[in-house]
Design an enzyme around this catalytic site. Structure first.
Site, PDB file in Angstrom:
ATOM      1  N   ARG A  68     -22.293  48.552  30.739  1.00 32.43           N
ATOM      2  CA  ARG A  68     -21.731  49.799  30.260  1.00 32.43           C
ATOM      3  C   ARG A  68     -21.452  49.711  28.767  1.00 32.43           C
ATOM      4  O   ARG A  68     -21.311  48.619  28.205  1.00 32.43           O
ATOM      5  CB  ARG A  68     -20.434  50.110  31.025  1.00 32.43           C
ATOM      6  CG  ARG A  68     -20.687  50.597  32.449  1.00 32.43           C
ATOM      7  CD  ARG A  68     -19.406  50.923  33.185  1.00 32.43           C
ATOM      8  NE  ARG A  68     -19.653  51.820  34.310  1.00 32.43           N
ATOM      9  CZ  ARG A  68     -18.715  52.257  35.125  1.00 32.43           C
ATOM     10  NH1 ARG A  68     -17.453  51.889  34.956  1.00 32.43           N
ATOM     11  NH2 ARG A  68     -19.019  53.068  36.115  1.00 32.43           N
ATOM     12  N   SER A  70      -3.410   8.088  53.221  1.00 33.34           N
ATOM     13  CA  SER A  70      -2.528   7.077  53.819  1.00 33.34           C
ATOM     14  C   SER A  70      -2.023   7.541  55.179  1.00 33.34           C
ATOM     15  O   SER A  70      -1.929   8.734  55.454  1.00 33.34           O
ATOM     16  CB  SER A  70      -1.336   6.804  52.902  1.00 33.34           C
ATOM     17  OG  SER A  70      -0.426   7.892  52.925  1.00 33.34           O
ATOM     18  N   GLU A  74     -10.375  34.182  51.449  1.00 33.01           N
ATOM     19  CA  GLU A  74      -9.749  34.090  50.134  1.00 33.01           C
ATOM     20  C   GLU A  74      -8.303  34.571  50.158  1.00 33.01           C
ATOM     21  O   GLU A  74      -7.464  34.065  49.405  1.00 33.01           O
ATOM     22  CB  GLU A  74     -10.570  34.861  49.099  1.00 33.01           C
ATOM     23  CG  GLU A  74     -10.656  36.355  49.300  1.00 33.01           C
ATOM     24  CD  GLU A  74     -11.738  37.008  48.448  1.00 33.01           C
ATOM     25  OE1 GLU A  74     -12.576  36.278  47.888  1.00 33.01           O
ATOM     26  OE2 GLU A  74     -11.760  38.254  48.354  1.00 33.01           O
ATOM     27  N   GLY A  91     -19.022  32.311  41.206  1.00 34.04           N
ATOM     28  CA  GLY A  91     -20.235  32.685  40.486  1.00 34.04           C
ATOM     29  C   GLY A  91     -20.723  31.610  39.537  1.00 34.04           C
ATOM     30  O   GLY A  91     -21.927  31.322  39.452  1.00 34.04           O
ATOM     31  N   ASP A 141     -16.630  44.033  42.770  1.00 34.83           N
ATOM     32  CA  ASP A 141     -16.768  44.888  43.954  1.00 34.83           C
ATOM     33  C   ASP A 141     -16.065  46.231  43.789  1.00 34.83           C
ATOM     34  O   ASP A 141     -16.598  47.273  44.184  1.00 34.83           O
ATOM     35  CB  ASP A 141     -16.174  44.179  45.180  1.00 34.83           C
ATOM     36  CG  ASP A 141     -16.963  42.961  45.611  1.00 34.83           C
ATOM     37  OD1 ASP A 141     -18.189  42.960  45.430  1.00 34.83           O
ATOM     38  OD2 ASP A 141     -16.351  42.025  46.139  1.00 34.83           O
ATOM     39  N   GLU A 142     -14.868  46.190  43.233  1.00 33.09           N
ATOM     40  CA  GLU A 142     -14.065  47.405  43.137  1.00 33.09           C
ATOM     41  C   GLU A 142     -14.664  48.438  42.181  1.00 33.09           C
ATOM     42  O   GLU A 142     -14.290  49.614  42.216  1.00 33.09           O
ATOM     43  CB  GLU A 142     -12.630  47.062  42.720  1.00 33.09           C
ATOM     44  CG  GLU A 142     -12.497  46.413  41.359  1.00 33.09           C
ATOM     45  CD  GLU A 142     -12.623  44.906  41.368  1.00 33.09           C
ATOM     46  OE1 GLU A 142     -12.199  44.280  40.374  1.00 33.09           O
ATOM     47  OE2 GLU A 142     -13.128  44.341  42.363  1.00 33.09           O
ATOM     48  N   GLU A 179      -2.925  17.842  42.416  1.00 38.96           N
ATOM     49  CA  GLU A 179      -3.686  17.015  43.355  1.00 38.96           C
ATOM     50  C   GLU A 179      -4.469  17.820  44.386  1.00 38.96           C
ATOM     51  O   GLU A 179      -5.212  17.251  45.188  1.00 38.96           O
ATOM     52  CB  GLU A 179      -2.753  16.034  44.063  1.00 38.96           C
ATOM     53  CG  GLU A 179      -2.188  14.967  43.128  1.00 38.96           C
ATOM     54  CD  GLU A 179      -1.452  13.862  43.876  1.00 38.96           C
ATOM     55  OE1 GLU A 179      -1.798  13.617  45.055  1.00 38.96           O
ATOM     56  OE2 GLU A 179      -0.550  13.246  43.287  1.00 38.96           O
ATOM     57  N   HIS A 232     -21.957  40.421  47.606  1.00 40.83           N
ATOM     58  CA  HIS A 232     -20.917  40.495  48.623  1.00 40.83           C
ATOM     59  C   HIS A 232     -21.109  41.800  49.384  1.00 40.83           C
ATOM     60  O   HIS A 232     -21.576  42.801  48.824  1.00 40.83           O
ATOM     61  CB  HIS A 232     -19.516  40.461  48.006  1.00 40.83           C
ATOM     62  CG  HIS A 232     -19.168  39.155  47.363  1.00 40.83           C
ATOM     63  ND1 HIS A 232     -19.174  37.964  48.060  1.00 40.83           N
ATOM     64  CD2 HIS A 232     -18.832  38.835  46.097  1.00 40.83           C
ATOM     65  CE1 HIS A 232     -18.849  36.973  47.243  1.00 40.83           C
ATOM     66  NE2 HIS A 232     -18.648  37.483  46.043  1.00 40.83           N
ATOM     67  N   GLY A 290     -20.886  38.808  34.128  1.00 42.61           N
ATOM     68  CA  GLY A 290     -19.783  37.871  34.287  1.00 42.61           C
ATOM     69  C   GLY A 290     -20.284  36.596  34.921  1.00 42.61           C
ATOM     70  O   GLY A 290     -21.443  36.195  34.723  1.00 42.61           O
TER      71      GLY A 290
END
Length: 334
Positions: A53, A257, A200, A139, A88-89, A236, A113, A30
């Protein structure tokens, strides 16, 4: 504190040999896997295989990039170093089912991680170096910054040093993916995990999205068009994030501003009250206790992988407003 704990290291300080001399398998292709593989190859790592896999949708992409694709079990039997870059999971399943039964003796494990090691989802044998090599950012940005001759700030940690060379391998790996161009610092598995999850959840994703959704809803309820509400509450965000990255929070305030700064400071004080701290305390408790990690991994392994939440988001008015704006801007810039 020693200089090693306070001063960054750079590519010029680091021997690339510990990674360029090894056979390296990357599990996953990924955003992290692809970026790391391409950067490692460009940095002189000549023996790389991509482990996927059966049925992985990433196989065609990896092969098109010129990499040999093998199963995870085949990679585990071949590699000197396994970089586990899948989500991770998924680490617990991949480690227990595909790597551990087939791994080459003395093989090092690198993760980007600390999650799966910190929470005990990977229990490595005594002969394994267990290393954290974290480039701090998305990544895909690893590759983008590498191609610009830069990189993402890197952090390394060693959970287990069976070979006596784990630190050198961690530094060489981070230098090879570009972090040595900007600076590499030491950390711990706990620190990186807790900081990454908390940041996060409460700011970079969870907090930002909650504020964007709530402010969009309030503006449109006041009669503001969805397009204008989206621009002022979502579109923005990038420009403010760029200012903060370039100048810091104080510099951002100085760049906008005076009206915006005055109003923002009043709202900042109102938002950052006891209720917010209670939410933060709850998030930290779940992270530190491991309850968040257990809940998420168990849900992932049960096959429930956020499909309902993603479908619900796609149906929101804020998503329709954003899609409409992006289509207009795309047409205008062609």
């Amino acid at each position: 504190m020693t200089p090693d704990t306070t001063e960054p290291l750079y590519t010029r300080d680091i021997d690339p040999g510990p990674i360029t001399s090894r056979r390296v398998a990357l599990v996953g292709y990924g955003n992290h896997g692809r970026s790391h593989a391409l950067c490692l190859r460009d940095s002189g790592v000549s023996q790389i295989r991509i482990a996927l896999r059966a049925g992985s949708a990433s196989r065609a992409k990896a092969e098109a990039d010129g990499f040999e694709v093998v199963t995870v079990a085949e990679a585990a039997a071949w590699a000197d170093v396994i970089a586990l870059l899948a989500a991770d999971e998924a680490h617990r399943q991949i480690w227990t089912q595909d790597i551990l039964p087939h791994r080459k003796p003395g093989q090092a494990l690198i993760v980007c991680h600390g999650f799966s090691v910190h929470y005990g989802m990977i229990e490595a044998p005594a002969d394994a170096d267990i290393i954290l090599a974290a480039a701090k950012g998305p990544g895909g940005a690893v590759r983008q910054e590498f191609l610009k001759g830069r990189g993402l700030i890197g952090f390394w940690a060693v959970h287990q040093d069976a070979s006596g060379q784990a630190r050198a391998l961690a530094l060489a790996y981070l230098a090879a993916i570009g972090s040595g161009n900007v600076g590499i610092f030491p950390t711990t598995f706990r620190e990186e995990t807790v900081s990454d999850l908390f940041g996060e959840q409460v700011v970079l994703v969870g907090g930002m999205v909650a504020l964007a959704k709530a402010s969009f809803t309030r503006l449109t309820a006041a009669g503001v068009s969805e397009r204008m509400a989206y621009i002022d509450c979502v579109h923005e965000l990038k420009y403010l994030a760029d200012l903060i990255q370039e100048r810091g929070i104080a510099g951002m305030y100085e760049a906008i501003s005076d009206t915006a700064e005055f109003g923002a400071r009043e709202i900042e004080d109102a938002i950052a009250g006891p209720e917010l701290l209670t939410v933060f305390d709850g998030a930290m408790e779940a992270i530190e206790s491991g309850s968040f990690a257990r809940k998420w991994v168990e849900r992932y392994e049960s096959g429930d992988r956020l499909q309902a939440e993603r479908a619900r988001d796609r149906a929101l008015p804020i998503e329709a407003a954003g899609a409409e704006l992006r289509s207009r801007l795309g047409t205008a810039t062609k």
